[in-house]
Design a protein around this motif. Structure first.
Motif, mmCIF file in Angstrom:
data_model
loop_
_atom_site.group_PDB
_atom_site.id
_atom_site.type_symbol
_atom_site.label_atom_id
_atom_site.label_comp_id
_atom_site.label_asym_id
_atom_site.label_seq_id
_atom_site.Cartn_x
_atom_site.Cartn_y
_atom_site.Cartn_z
ATOM 1 N N ALA A 138 -0.853 11.614 2.666
ATOM 2 C CA ALA A 138 0.340 11.844 1.847
ATOM 3 C C ALA A 138 0.199 13.131 1.050
ATOM 4 C CB ALA A 138 0.556 10.666 0.906
ATOM 5 N N PHE A 139 -1.011 13.399 0.523
ATOM 6 C CA PHE A 139 -1.185 14.599 -0.277
ATOM 7 C C PHE A 139 -1.094 15.851 0.579
ATOM 8 C CE2 PHE A 139 -3.030 17.806 -2.930
ATOM 9 C CZ PHE A 139 -2.533 17.469 -4.180
ATOM 10 N N PHE A 196 -4.901 21.492 -8.019
ATOM 11 C CA PHE A 196 -5.459 21.281 -6.692
ATOM 12 C C PHE A 196 -5.335 22.522 -5.820
ATOM 13 C CE2 PHE A 196 -3.570 17.296 -8.235
ATOM 14 C CZ PHE A 196 -4.758 16.652 -8.539
ATOM 15 N N ALA A 212 2.523 16.485 1.048
ATOM 16 C CA ALA A 212 3.369 16.688 -0.146
ATOM 17 C C ALA A 212 3.540 18.173 -0.458
ATOM 18 C CB ALA A 212 2.760 15.974 -1.336
ATOM 19 N N ARG A 271 -0.235 19.341 -10.131
ATOM 20 C CA ARG A 271 -0.349 20.026 -8.858
ATOM 21 C C ARG A 271 -1.168 21.314 -8.904
ATOM 22 N NH1 ARG A 271 3.887 19.460 -4.495
ATOM 23 N NH2 ARG A 271 2.550 20.151 -2.819
ATOM 24 N N VAL A 294 0.908 6.731 -7.041
ATOM 25 C CA VAL A 294 -0.202 7.531 -7.528
ATOM 26 C C VAL A 294 -0.001 9.002 -7.180
ATOM 27 C CG1 VAL A 294 -1.871 7.430 -5.637
ATOM 28 C CG2 VAL A 294 -2.675 7.384 -7.984
ATOM 29 N N LEU A 295 0.648 9.251 -6.086
ATOM 30 C CA LEU A 295 0.957 10.630 -5.704
ATOM 31 C C LEU A 295 1.855 11.270 -6.766
ATOM 32 C CD1 LEU A 295 0.216 12.348 -3.234
ATOM 33 C CD2 LEU A 295 2.479 11.842 -2.313
ATOM 34 N N GLN A 355 2.099 1.944 -3.415
ATOM 35 C CA GLN A 355 0.989 2.316 -4.305
ATOM 36 C C GLN A 355 0.639 3.794 -4.142
ATOM 37 O OE1 GLN A 355 -1.879 -0.581 -2.880
ATOM 38 N NE2 GLN A 355 -1.894 -1.553 -4.886
ATOM 39 N N VAL A 356 0.580 4.209 -2.883
ATOM 40 C CA VAL A 356 0.235 5.604 -2.607
ATOM 41 C C VAL A 356 1.311 6.520 -3.180
ATOM 42 C CG1 VAL A 356 -0.013 7.311 -0.749
ATOM 43 C CG2 VAL A 356 -1.205 5.112 -0.616
ATOM 44 N N LEU A 360 -7.973 17.618 -1.986
ATOM 45 C CA LEU A 360 -7.591 17.880 -3.384
ATOM 46 C C LEU A 360 -8.354 19.058 -3.978
ATOM 47 C CD1 LEU A 360 -7.496 14.237 -4.820
ATOM 48 C CD2 LEU A 360 -5.569 15.632 -4.119
ATOM 49 N N ALA A 414 0.805 -1.221 0.000
ATOM 50 C CA ALA A 414 0.000 0.000 0.000
ATOM 51 C C ALA A 414 0.844 1.280 0.000
ATOM 52 C CB ALA A 414 -0.959 0.003 1.186
ATOM 53 N N MET A 417 -4.531 6.944 3.474
ATOM 54 C CA MET A 417 -3.078 7.143 3.302
ATOM 55 C C MET A 417 -2.804 8.212 2.241
ATOM 56 S SD MET A 417 -1.624 3.245 3.397
ATOM 57 C CE MET A 417 0.076 3.627 2.998
ATOM 58 N N LEU A 418 -3.608 8.145 1.168
ATOM 59 C CA LEU A 418 -3.420 9.099 0.081
ATOM 60 C C LEU A 418 -3.747 10.517 0.552
ATOM 61 C CD1 LEU A 418 -2.674 9.263 -2.895
ATOM 62 C CD2 LEU A 418 -5.073 8.922 -3.466
ATOM 63 N N LEU A 430 0.844 14.690 -8.555
ATOM 64 C CA LEU A 430 1.613 15.918 -8.329
ATOM 65 C C LEU A 430 2.032 16.585 -9.628
ATOM 66 C CD1 LEU A 430 3.675 15.078 -5.131
ATOM 67 C CD2 LEU A 430 1.611 16.463 -5.360
ATOM 68 N N THR A 471 -7.924 1.174 3.154
ATOM 69 C CA THR A 471 -6.516 1.312 3.537
ATOM 70 C C THR A 471 -5.885 2.481 2.781
ATOM 71 O OG1 THR A 471 -6.471 -1.091 3.604
ATOM 72 C CG2 THR A 471 -4.348 0.038 3.751
ATOM 73 N N VAL A 472 -6.090 2.486 1.465
ATOM 74 C CA VAL A 472 -5.320 3.375 0.592
ATOM 75 C C VAL A 472 -5.808 4.822 0.625
ATOM 76 C CG1 VAL A 472 -4.782 3.811 -1.820
ATOM 77 C CG2 VAL A 472 -4.592 1.523 -0.907
#
Ligand code: FAD
Ligand code: FAD
Lengths: 282, 334
Positions: free
Chosen positions: B330-331, A276, B334, A273, A265-266, A261-262, B242, A258, B326-327, A270, B322-323
């Protein structure tokens, strides 16, 4: 206009026969559409226009006529309209109409409408939002311009028809809601699919439709036609190259753990960017 | 209707405004128009109509225009076909552009169709790709037709202007060039309110329509895989992070988890955002027809065989519960 008030309401609906685009296939050799792969149907948006006309007739009395330009087989689309409840149908069919773009289509339909106006007058013209094949939505406003009447596009409700004053009020769908518009009759509406649900046809309509023979007019039945404005000759646009849109080869899949994967996709997100950072859509 | 093609020069863009606010699509078209005008070595001109809209010309220049044709009149307060068509038709007859682009919005399509019939020229609908054959000065506008089954290039060889409506969000805007300016050409419209056939009585904002998915550039959409309100809240949090709008499949709407305004698909809205993130959506055809033209589609689904992965560009095969959190985290970081 003042004499129209005393006459029964006459609604004209322009309808088109189209190939069912949900089924149609592209010939991979020629990159053209294989029309024989799809059955010809009444343009679904036009069914809503006919239904609306029939409902208005139920309230105000009068008559619903449908008009189509197309090959002889388009009679079947007219029969479908009779099933929904139209009283009469007219097909204009002639080789000289063939190959028309929207400018030439609106010219031919306008000439036919002029004749109908002369014979019995017209109070209201309805069109669909767009035809699912050519998909331009340009024909309705084009006809209105030629007749010198107002087009009211994107109509999702007819709020009022005032026969005494020959005026109509409609809701016109716009991005933020709707506009309440009033217009003098005659005018032309193009209708959205949410304007109504097309009801099941009663049996007598179906029987009548099966036997119905629409009137067929050729160019020679219309008055003062400038042949140069018809069909391919009268069409400023031509269809050049055609190709099937790129078919997606399926997604690039991120599988496995996982956290990775994150991260993957990030990385994709981005790159976009700046998108967003703005304000959200809602 | 035969015209002398050489009399027609310049690239025009219709600058649509609503209540004194420019729509994004006009600025997008100025980017496309700039490219065409540079190739043809002619001016790029904006056409701006409305009431008290003169101050908007500044943005039009900064977005790339060399000239603006302006008509400022109370009769143009609301968009109406009869007034706008007359005004734009007169401008075309007087100044003769060779190419004229309009946004394919409700009003843009309505106006372009009426003007094309008024001046008797060709009009390509819903263009998504544009180019120009410089030598022949021929505009090549390509568009999807037959329900998206085919792309076709439409040409207009013998008539001018060559007009097209262009879908919103298919062209990237240029960054504004602060201080860039140009020439304003003011014209008048000769129409009296009392002679008009139509009146806009009012504009009613749809209170229920809090979401405007059609115009969103990022959409995060939830499917039945998110199970319930709690799962939906998780998706909402990602959407908020987002700055995205929230979409949903029909099954989510029918389960009462969110309103019908959010529904994407055949019986909901059709959307074309830059990014569409589908979470726990299987990808039924009725859903796909509403979102398959999105520019970048990312799907999260725990079933590797889910049809949504055929329509998507990127896929995460994983448990959304789960994902997704996390996303979101993470975003944020970032
Ligand atoms: C691939 C392809 C792309 C095309 N692109 C363009 C283009 O960009 N510009 C252009 O001008 N032409 C274009 N055409 C031609 C166009 O499809 C035809 O002119 C067609 O006759 C009318 O346009 P439409 O199908 O878009 O109908 P629309 O304008 O979408 O139809 C709207 C409504 O007008 C009425 N209507 C339309 N046609 C008829 C009819 N024959 N009889 C009665 N009522 C009718 C119906 O009420 C219908 O709901 C294209 C054709 C093809 C094959
Ligand atoms: C006439 C008609 C019109 C319709 N109109 C629309 C429409 O406008 N819009 C629309 O959306 N549908 C429409 N539908 C319904 C459509 O056919 C589908 O039934 C619907 O889209 C399915 O919704 P879904 O993908 O959310 O649910 P499902 O098909 O149930 O898919 C759920 C997905 O979530 C995945 N999943 C489950 N658990 C997890 C997890 N923990 N993590 C990640 N993934 C998970 C599953 O693998 C599955 O792929 C229409 C149907 C008809 C007949």
């Amino acid at each position: 206009m003042s004499e129209r008030v005393k006459k029964p309401l006459h609604i004209l609906v322009c309808i088109k026969q189209v190939p069912d685009t949900k089924i149609i296939k592209v010939n991979p050799k020629t990159n053209t559409l294989d029309r024989s792969s799809a059955p010809a149907i009444l343009n679904p948006y036009d069914a809503h226009a006919v239904e609306e006309a029939v409902r208005l007739r139920e309230v105000h009395g009068g008559k619903v006529t449908v008009l189509s330009m197309g090959p002889p087989q388009a009679k079947n689309a007219i029969r479908k309209c009779v099933e929904i409840g139209a009283d009469e149908g007219i097909l204009i069919s002639d080789r000289r109409f063939a190959g028309a773009d929207t400018l030439a289509t609106s010219y031919a339909l306008y000439k036919a409408i002029e004749r109908i106006q002369k014979l019995e007058g017209v109070d209201l013209i309805l069109c669909g939002k767009h035809a699912i094949d050519g998909d331009t939505g340009q024909t309705g406003p084009g006809i209105a311009r030629r007749l010198g009447i107002s087009p009211l596009t994107c109509v999702n409700k007819v709020a009022e028809v005032n026969r005494k004053e020959q005026r109509i009020q409609v809701h016109r769908k716009v991005e933020e809601g709707y506009e309440l518009i009033e217009s003098a009759l005659p005018c032309l509406l193009t209708v959205e699919k949410e304007i109504n649900d097309v009801s099941y046809s009663p049996l007598p309509n179906m029987i009548r439709a099966a036997r119905y023979e629409p009137s067929i007019w050729t160019v020679d039945d219309l008055e003062d036609v400038d042949i140069k404005q018809l069909g391919l000759k009268g069409s400023p646009t031509i269809v050049g190259k055609m190709w099937p849109p790129e078919k997606s080869k399926g997604a690039t899949l991120f599988e496995g753990e996982a956290g990775q994967q994150v991260k993957d996709v990030l990385g994709v997100l981005l790159k976009e960017r700046e998108l967003f950072a703005g304000k959200g859509g809602d | 209707m035969r015209v002398n093609i050489d009399d027609y020069r310049g690239v025009w863009v219709y600058i649509e405004q609503k209540k004194g606010q420019l729509l994004d699509v006009g600025l997008e078209l100025l980017a496309a128009g700039r490219d065409l005008a540079d190739k043809l070595e002619v001016d790029l001109c904006g056409v701006l109509l409305g009431e008290e809209v003169k101050s908007l010309t500044k943005d039009v220049f900064e977005a790339g225009a060399d000239k603006v044709y302006l008509i400022d009149d109370p009769v143009l307060h609301y968009y109406r076909t009869e007034t706008y068509m007359t005004a734009v038709g007169d401008l075309v007859r007087k100044y003769k552009p060779e190419i004229f682009l309009y946004g394919a919005t409700s009003n843009g399509k309505d106006l372009a169709s009426a003007v094309a019939t008024d001046v008797l020229c060709g009009l390509t609908a819903d263009t998504t790709l544009m180019d120009v054959d410089v030598e022949k000065r021929l505009f090549e506008a390509s568009r999807p037709a037959f329900g998206g089954n085919i792309m076709a290039t439409i040409l207009c060889k013998k008539h001018r202007p060559q007009m097209a409506t262009v879908r919103p969000k298919v062209i990237k805007r240029l960054p504004l060039q602060a201080g860039r300016t140009g020439e304003v050409i003011e014209e008048t419209i000769n129409v009296k309110e009392e002679d008009l056939q139509t009146k806009v009585l009012k504009i009613v904002k749809d209170a229920k329509k809090a979401v405007n998915l059609e115009e969103a550039s990022v959409i995060v959409a939830a499917g039945k895989g998110i199970k319930d309100e709690k799962g939906f809240a998780m998706v909402r949090e990602l959407a908020e992070t987002l700055n995205a709008s929230l979409g949903a499949s029909r099954d989510v709407v029918e389960a009462g988890i969110c309103g019908h305004d959010h529904q994407v698909g055949q019986t909901g809205v059709t959307v074309t955002p830059k990014v569409y993130i589908a979470i726990g959506i299987s990808g039924a055809i009725q859903h796909l027809v509403g979102m398959q033209n999105s520019e970048l589609i990312i799907a999260i689904n725990n079933d590797r065989e889910a049809p949504i992965f055929q329509a998507a560009h990127y896929g995460i095969v994983a448990d959304a519960f789960t994902v997704v959190p996390m996303l979101t985290t993470a975003f944020k970081e970032a």
